[in-house]
Design a protein around this motif. Structure first.
Motif, PDB file in Angstrom:
ATOM      1  N   ASP A 109      20.276  55.935  45.149  1.00 36.32           N
ATOM      2  CA  ASP A 109      21.525  55.435  44.571  1.00 36.32           C
ATOM      3  C   ASP A 109      22.730  56.191  45.122  1.00 36.32           C
ATOM      4  OD1 ASP A 109      20.185  54.788  41.239  1.00 36.32           O
ATOM      5  OD2 ASP A 109      20.202  53.565  43.052  1.00 36.32           O
ATOM      6  N   SER A 110      22.554  57.453  45.414  1.00 38.77           N
ATOM      7  CA  SER A 110      23.666  58.292  45.850  1.00 38.77           C
ATOM      8  C   SER A 110      24.192  57.923  47.239  1.00 38.77           C
ATOM      9  CB  SER A 110      23.251  59.764  45.837  1.00 38.77           C
ATOM     10  OG  SER A 110      22.139  59.976  46.698  1.00 38.77           O
ATOM     11  N   GLU A 130      28.406  66.831  49.283  1.00 41.20           N
ATOM     12  CA  GLU A 130      27.083  66.837  48.656  1.00 41.20           C
ATOM     13  C   GLU A 130      26.000  66.192  49.515  1.00 41.20           C
ATOM     14  OE1 GLU A 130      29.953  65.737  47.280  1.00 41.20           O
ATOM     15  OE2 GLU A 130      29.593  63.966  46.006  1.00 41.20           O
ATOM     16  N   ASP A 131      26.370  65.623  50.648  1.00 41.59           N
ATOM     17  CA  ASP A 131      25.373  65.106  51.590  1.00 41.59           C
ATOM     18  C   ASP A 131      24.854  66.213  52.502  1.00 41.59           C
ATOM     19  OD1 ASP A 131      27.435  62.201  51.898  1.00 41.59           O
ATOM     20  OD2 ASP A 131      25.548  62.356  50.776  1.00 41.59           O
ATOM     21  N   LYS A 152      30.063  62.971  52.277  1.00 43.24           N
ATOM     22  CA  LYS A 152      30.596  63.857  51.249  1.00 43.24           C
ATOM     23  C   LYS A 152      29.959  65.237  51.402  1.00 43.24           C
ATOM     24  CE  LYS A 152      30.656  59.922  48.044  1.00 43.24           C
ATOM     25  NZ  LYS A 152      30.179  59.416  46.733  1.00 43.24           N
TER      26      LYS A 152
END
Length: 115
Positions: free
Chosen positions: A61-62, A88-89, A86
């Motif tokens: 989902d992210s 967070e990737d 991002k």
């Protein structure tokens, strides 16, 4: 045995794009699932995207809407196009393949998203 070799990792700024590829060699006949997982520092390895030999695709989902997985069955290669990256990737991205119930992993390629 199946050997998986990833390429394409590196440093990219937030909002940028990066493409990964993974070439399979060895006993590649009947490879079913191929795809990508990732492991960020201090976290468990998680699914990013996988594709079956029949063309079914699943995304975490992210990454839906930002990442695109594709597969070339002639070249035995799976690709991951990553857009709108991002922070967070940031993670080590691992290529994954499954053949006759056996799971194979690449050594991983580091993707760092940072300004």
């Amino acid at each position: 045995q199946v050997q998986l070799v990833e390429s394409g990792g590196g440093l990219v700024q937030p909002g940028g794009s990066l493409g990964l590829s993974c070439a399979a060699s060895g006993s590649i006949f009947s490879i079913g699932v191929m795809g990508w997982y990732r492991m960020a520092s201090g976290k468990q390895r998680e699914l990013v995207a996988i594709t079956t030999s029949g063309g079914r695709i699943n995304y975490a989902d992210s990454v839906k809407g930002r990442f695109t997985i594709s597969r070339d069955n002639v070249k035995n290669t799976v690709y991951l196009q990553m857009n709108s990256l991002k922070s967070e990737d940031t993670a080590v991205y691992y290529c994954h393949a499954m053949r006759n119930g056996i799971v194979y992993w690449g050594k991983g390629t580091l993707v760092t998203v940072s300004a």
